[in-house]
Design an enzyme around this catalytic site. Structure first.
Site, PDB file in Angstrom:
ATOM      1  N   ASP A  79       4.242  32.094 -21.938  1.00  0.00           N
ATOM      2  CA  ASP A  79       5.447  31.234 -21.792  1.00  0.00           C
ATOM      3  C   ASP A  79       6.176  31.253 -23.180  1.00  0.00           C
ATOM      4  OD1 ASP A  79       2.905  29.923 -22.507  1.00  0.00           O
ATOM      5  OD2 ASP A  79       4.066  28.095 -22.963  1.00  0.00           O
ATOM      6  N   GLY A  80       5.403  31.275 -24.389  1.00  0.00           N
ATOM      7  CA  GLY A  80       5.962  31.341 -25.683  1.00  0.00           C
ATOM      8  C   GLY A  80       6.854  32.422 -25.781  1.00  0.00           C
TER       9      GLY A  80
ATOM     10  N   ASP B 109      -4.518  34.356 -19.822  1.00  0.00           N
ATOM     11  CA  ASP B 109      -4.802  32.902 -19.829  1.00  0.00           C
ATOM     12  C   ASP B 109      -4.307  32.517 -18.310  1.00  0.00           C
ATOM     13  OD1 ASP B 109      -6.222  32.728 -22.233  1.00  0.00           O
ATOM     14  OD2 ASP B 109      -4.584  31.820 -23.272  1.00  0.00           O
TER      15      ASP B 109
ATOM     16  N   ARG C  36      -7.062  28.650 -24.627  1.00  0.00           N
ATOM     17  CA  ARG C  36      -6.681  27.658 -25.572  1.00  0.00           C
ATOM     18  C   ARG C  36      -6.146  26.598 -25.113  1.00  0.00           C
ATOM     19  NH1 ARG C  36      -4.493  27.821 -31.017  1.00  0.00           N
ATOM     20  NH2 ARG C  36      -5.379  30.001 -31.144  1.00  0.00           N
TER      21      ARG C  36
ATOM     22  N   ARG D 134     -10.426  40.908 -23.791  1.00  0.00           N
ATOM     23  CA  ARG D 134      -9.081  40.934 -23.757  1.00  0.00           C
ATOM     24  C   ARG D 134      -8.597  42.429 -24.212  1.00  0.00           C
ATOM     25  NH1 ARG D 134      -6.284  37.890 -28.883  1.00  0.00           N
ATOM     26  NH2 ARG D 134      -7.100  39.228 -30.348  1.00  0.00           N
TER      27      ARG D 134
END
Length: 320
Positions: free
Chosen positions: A63-64, A93, A138, A244
């Site tokens: 999203d960032g 995530d 996170r 990851r």
């Protein structure tokens, strides 16, 4: 463009992608484009795109990153440069709003499950042992929750969405050790901003720096059990980079290829300011702002997913 948004100001490091040099990248973990943190002004990015006469601009990230793509799109519009800006949601995530899931999540959960299984083996084959696993997550606990549901042998799972009393948690762990003399505990890294607090600083990407909740819990559980006279050893597993860095599994490999094709179709059709993904199991194109302005998708503590999770671990509420 190598190195994320920072790569725009390092034009000498750009590489040309050809069928030959991308033929086997699906067999590798990570990204050949290299991740980096930090963002130059998006007005400067727009100028580079205009000067290089780039007409199709594909952005991969969460999203960032999508918020950055939207900012670049707006700056390109201001200077009158026509460029198709298309996002591809990529974050293990699985915290992007609206979309069913982002690619990389299934692979991350499969690898996280391996870590939990290892913790279970350690706890069940060593006397008075806890297997403690810290997983990525996170802002949300999707990886921890999904891997726990798949494992079926976790005694306590801790998510950033949960309100947790440390005293109640320690009491529950002590009770489990008295009863069965072994336990598996899974905690998401985001609890490093709930159970304890970090320094309050941020990294180069603007993300809040979290305290290490894994080592904190290890120390607190050890002290509590020692005070209570409960013999204990803790096997602590932090598979963050293993989760990851592995190459995509069959599901994610197929899903990623389909998303890439959808992104190219959208750009070739002349769409811009969009992202692609699956919604209700259908491939769709959405305005970037539809996901960039809604924040992270978190686990609803009133949802069936959370109810199933609590039924699996049989843990009580840790609400203060």
């Amino acid at each position: 463009i190598i190195g994320g948004y920072l790569g725009f100001i390092r034009e000498d490091e750009w590489i040309q992608l050809t069928p030959e040099n991308v033929q086997d990248i699906h067999m590798q973990g990570g990204s050949i484009l290299v991740s980096d943190r930090g963002n130059p002004p998006h007005s400067e990015i727009a100028k580079v795109v205009q000067r290089r006469n780039i007409r199709q601009y594909f952005v991969l990230g969460g999203d960032g990153t999508h918020a950055g793509a939207m900012a670049s799109f707006i700056e390109m519009t201001k200077i009158g440069h026509e460029c198709a800006v298309v996002g591809v949601p990529k974050t293990i995530d699985n915290d992007i709003q609206i979309l069913d899931r982002s690619f990389g999540f299934e692979t991350a959960c499969a690898e996280a499950l391996r870590a939990i299984d290892s913790a279970y083996v350690e706890s069940s084959t060593n006397a008075n042992c806890i297997g403690l696993v810290k997983l990525m997550g996170r802002h949300c606990g999707w990886i921890a929750a999904t891997a726990t549901l798949a494992a079926r042998h976790v005694d306590v799972v801790l998510l950033p969405e949960m309100n947790i009393s440390l005293d109640k948690l320690l009491a529950q762990v002590a009770d489990i050790m008295r009863r069965q003399r072994r336990a598996v505990i899974v905690v998401a890294e985001g609890c490093g901003d709930t159970i304890i607090q970090g320094s309050g600083g941020t990294d180069a990407g603007g993300n809040k720096q979290l305290a290490d909740v894994g080592t904190f819990l290890k120390d607190e559980i050890t002290k509590h059990c020692k005070t209570a006279g409960i013999p204990l050893t803790i096997k602590y597993i932090d598979p963050t980079y293993m989760v990851r860095s592995v190459h995509a599994n069959a599901y994610d490999s197929r899903y990623c290829a389909s998303l890439a094709q959808c992104a190219v179709h959208g750009a070739m059709a002349g769409y811009t300011g969009i992202t692609v993904g699956k919604v209700d199991d259908r491939y769709v194109m959405l305005p970037i702002h539809a996901i960039a302005e809604k924040g992270q998708r978190k686990i609803d503590l009133r949802s069936r997913v959370f109810e199933r999770l609590m039924a699996t671990t049989k843990q009580p509420s840790f609400d203060p």
